[in-house]
Design a protein around this motif. Structure first.
Motif, PDB file in Angstrom:
ATOM      1  N   PHE A 182       0.932  -1.319   0.172  1.00 37.40           N
ATOM      2  CA  PHE A 182       0.110  -0.089  -0.221  1.00 37.40           C
ATOM      3  C   PHE A 182       0.888   1.210   0.087  1.00 37.40           C
ATOM      4  N   GLU A 183       1.861   1.244   0.817  1.00 36.49           N
ATOM      5  CA  GLU A 183       2.774   2.399   0.782  1.00 36.49           C
ATOM      6  C   GLU A 183       3.550   2.645  -0.388  1.00 36.49           C
ATOM      7  N   GLU A 184       4.029   1.524  -0.838  1.00 35.60           N
ATOM      8  CA  GLU A 184       4.592   1.851  -2.145  1.00 35.60           C
ATOM      9  C   GLU A 184       3.793   2.264  -3.265  1.00 35.60           C
ATOM     10  N   GLY A 185       2.538   2.266  -3.210  1.00 35.80           N
ATOM     11  CA  GLY A 185       1.571   2.737  -4.470  1.00 35.80           C
ATOM     12  C   GLY A 185       1.286   4.324  -3.901  1.00 35.80           C
ATOM     13  N   LEU A 186       1.473   4.704  -2.761  1.00 35.28           N
ATOM     14  CA  LEU A 186       1.106   6.124  -2.410  1.00 35.28           C
ATOM     15  C   LEU A 186       1.899   6.858  -3.480  1.00 35.28           C
ATOM     16  N   ARG A 187       1.356   8.281  -3.673  1.00 34.08           N
ATOM     17  CA  ARG A 187       2.108   9.194  -4.234  1.00 34.08           C
ATOM     18  C   ARG A 187       3.338   9.797  -3.605  1.00 34.08           C
ATOM     19  N   TYR A 188       4.643  10.164  -4.006  1.00 36.88           N
ATOM     20  CA  TYR A 188       5.486  10.289  -3.620  1.00 36.88           C
ATOM     21  C   TYR A 188       5.378  11.325  -2.420  1.00 36.88           C
ATOM     22  N   ASP A 189       4.745  12.369  -2.628  1.00 40.82           N
ATOM     23  CA  ASP A 189       4.575  13.433  -1.362  1.00 40.82           C
ATOM     24  C   ASP A 189       3.960  12.775  -0.229  1.00 40.82           C
ATOM     25  N   LEU A 190       3.277  11.808  -0.238  1.00 46.35           N
ATOM     26  CA  LEU A 190       2.756  11.136   0.822  1.00 46.35           C
ATOM     27  C   LEU A 190       3.524  10.161   1.511  1.00 46.35           C
ATOM     28  N   ARG A 191       4.180   9.541   0.442  1.00 49.49           N
ATOM     29  CA  ARG A 191       4.859   8.356   0.901  1.00 49.49           C
ATOM     30  C   ARG A 191       6.384   8.779   1.804  1.00 49.49           C
ATOM     31  N   ALA A 203      -4.757  -0.558   9.059  1.00 47.44           N
ATOM     32  CA  ALA A 203      -5.707   0.335   9.383  1.00 47.44           C
ATOM     33  C   ALA A 203      -4.900   1.531   9.891  1.00 47.44           C
ATOM     34  N   VAL A 204      -3.961   1.476  10.438  1.00 46.73           N
ATOM     35  CA  VAL A 204      -3.194   2.581  11.122  1.00 46.73           C
ATOM     36  C   VAL A 204      -2.484   3.503  10.043  1.00 46.73           C
ATOM     37  N   LEU A 205      -2.150   2.672   9.121  1.00 44.75           N
ATOM     38  CA  LEU A 205      -1.355   3.202   7.922  1.00 44.75           C
ATOM     39  C   LEU A 205      -2.134   4.002   7.121  1.00 44.75           C
ATOM     40  N   VAL A 206      -3.375   3.463   6.906  1.00 52.20           N
ATOM     41  CA  VAL A 206      -4.438   4.081   6.144  1.00 52.20           C
ATOM     42  C   VAL A 206      -4.815   5.363   6.728  1.00 52.20           C
ATOM     43  N   ASP A 207      -4.983   5.367   8.192  1.00 51.78           N
ATOM     44  CA  ASP A 207      -5.278   6.705   8.979  1.00 51.78           C
ATOM     45  C   ASP A 207      -4.415   7.571   8.665  1.00 51.78           C
ATOM     46  N   LYS A 208      -3.029   7.166   8.808  1.00 54.67           N
ATOM     47  CA  LYS A 208      -1.954   8.200   8.573  1.00 54.67           C
ATOM     48  C   LYS A 208      -1.746   8.953   7.285  1.00 54.67           C
ATOM     49  N   SER A 209      -2.100   7.938   6.342  1.00 52.08           N
ATOM     50  CA  SER A 209      -2.138   8.609   4.996  1.00 52.08           C
ATOM     51  C   SER A 209      -3.276   9.668   4.745  1.00 52.08           C
ATOM     52  N   ASN A 210      -4.360   9.556   5.219  1.00 50.90           N
ATOM     53  CA  ASN A 210      -5.397  10.107   5.035  1.00 50.90           C
ATOM     54  C   ASN A 210      -5.008  11.530   5.690  1.00 50.90           C
ATOM     55  N   ILE A 211      -4.513  11.395   6.951  1.00 52.21           N
ATOM     56  CA  ILE A 211      -4.179  12.772   7.623  1.00 52.21           C
ATOM     57  C   ILE A 211      -3.266  13.542   6.832  1.00 52.21           C
ATOM     58  N   MET A 212      -2.044  12.826   6.316  1.00 50.47           N
ATOM     59  CA  MET A 212      -1.060  13.407   5.864  1.00 50.47           C
ATOM     60  C   MET A 212      -1.500  14.018   4.322  1.00 50.47           C
ATOM     61  N   LYS A 214      -4.927  15.179   4.382  1.00 51.17           N
ATOM     62  CA  LYS A 214      -5.356  16.477   4.532  1.00 51.17           C
ATOM     63  C   LYS A 214      -4.440  17.471   4.964  1.00 51.17           C
ATOM     64  N   VAL A 215      -3.263  17.523   5.354  1.00 48.58           N
ATOM     65  CA  VAL A 215      -2.275  18.424   5.837  1.00 48.58           C
ATOM     66  C   VAL A 215      -1.719  18.874   4.399  1.00 48.58           C
ATOM     67  N   LYS A 216      -1.375  18.181   3.519  1.00 49.87           N
ATOM     68  CA  LYS A 216      -0.863  18.453   2.387  1.00 49.87           C
ATOM     69  C   LYS A 216      -2.038  19.467   1.751  1.00 49.87           C
ATOM     70  N   THR A 218      -4.202  21.304   3.241  1.00 46.88           N
ATOM     71  CA  THR A 218      -4.387  22.590   3.706  1.00 46.88           C
ATOM     72  C   THR A 218      -3.175  23.423   3.472  1.00 46.88           C
ATOM     73  N   GLU A 219      -2.050  22.927   3.278  1.00 40.61           N
ATOM     74  CA  GLU A 219      -0.697  23.748   2.885  1.00 40.61           C
ATOM     75  C   GLU A 219      -0.917  24.337   1.451  1.00 40.61           C
ATOM     76  N   ARG A 220      -1.462  23.389   0.565  1.00 37.81           N
ATOM     77  CA  ARG A 220      -1.751  23.983  -0.860  1.00 37.81           C
ATOM     78  C   ARG A 220      -2.748  25.102  -0.886  1.00 37.81           C
ATOM     79  N   GLU A 221      -3.912  24.900   0.044  1.00 39.91           N
ATOM     80  CA  GLU A 221      -5.048  26.031   0.118  1.00 39.91           C
ATOM     81  C   GLU A 221      -4.256  27.277   0.623  1.00 39.91           C
ATOM     82  N   TRP A 222      -3.311  27.244   1.676  1.00 45.51           N
ATOM     83  CA  TRP A 222      -2.763  28.293   2.259  1.00 45.51           C
ATOM     84  C   TRP A 222      -2.008  29.062   1.432  1.00 45.51           C
ATOM     85  N   ARG A 223      -1.238  28.475   0.432  1.00 44.91           N
ATOM     86  CA  ARG A 223      -0.283  28.997  -0.425  1.00 44.91           C
ATOM     87  C   ARG A 223      -1.201  29.710  -1.481  1.00 44.91           C
TER      88      ARG A 223
END
Length: 225
Positions: A182-191, A203-212, A214-216, A218-223
């Motif tokens: 799953f991690e290998e298939g994530l986009r580079y910026d999340l991975r 399940a924990v990995l998926v939750d972390k990926s979702n959080i990351m 959302k963080v990304k 939010t960062e784009r929206e601020w920029r």
């Protein structure tokens, strides 16, 4: 789909599974109550050509689309599991939902097997071998091996990952292997943000990926302000 995704006939064959969600109401009907022997509606047997003509997607004995057979089995098991059916009740419940040539086929299989052989797992494996077929499973496995997140959200990527991995169980036999793939298939910026610590609980990995994600976002929206 990302550039790394597989293309061609095999992919189209496997991707047809995604339309299965819309057939449950017309295809499944109500599950039988094995304790009270209530009469229920059950699917009829149709060929693919008949299905396309009538719009009624059902399990058939001739040329049935593997996506329909796979979804029928998956949905049937899901409903019976939610109803706390025992394996024996699942077997009898599924048998009661077969009709026409599909039912006759199963009777022949059952008569040719040893009584101790015939259980819920045997039914599933035999039905998958008959109606789903090796070519469909191989197509899904190939697509799974090339699956990446691409432009999907993490939620969409997870759904596709879980769908395809059902036909590639050997590749995700352990939680660790499932997380790695799953991690290998994530986009580079999340991975790169997640790879600092190798997660071993899916399940924990998926939750972390979702959080990351959302963080990304939010960062784009601020920029962009």
């Amino acid at each position: 789909m990302s550039s790394r995704g597989s293309h061609g006939r095999g992919t189209r064959l496997c991707r047809g599974r995604q339309r299965g969600a819309r057939v449950e109401s017309s295809f499944m009907g109500s599950m039988p109550n094995l304790e009270t022997s209530v009469t229920v509606d059950t699917p009829t047997t149709e060929t693919v050509s008949q299905t396309r003509t009538t719009g009624d997607e059902t399990l058939g004995a001739i040329g049935v689309a593997p996506t329909i057979a796979e979804y029928w089995l998956e949905a049937t098991e899901h409903i019976m599991t939610n109803l706390d059916f025992t394996p024996t009740q699942k077997l009898r419940g599924a048998e009661s939902l077969l009709r026409d040539k599909a039912y006759q086929w199963w009777l022949t299989v059952e008569q040719g097997a040893q009584p101790e052989q015939v259980n819920w797992d045997y039914f599933k494996n035999t039905l998958e071998g008959k109606y789903v077929g090796a070519s469909y499973v191989k197509a899904c496995r190939r697509e799974f091996m090339s699956l990446v997140q691409g432009d999907r959200s993490v939620v969409e990527y997870e759904a596709e990952f879980l769908r395809l991995s059902k036909n590639a169980r050997a590749l995700v036999a352990s939680n660790y292997n499932k997380c790695v793939r799953f991690e290998e298939g994530l986009r580079y910026d999340l991975r790169v943000m997640i790879a600092l610590k190798r997660e071993q609980v899916f399940a924990v990995l998926v939750d972390k990926s979702n959080i990351m994600e959302k963080v990304k976002r939010t960062e784009r929206e601020w920029r962009d302000r």
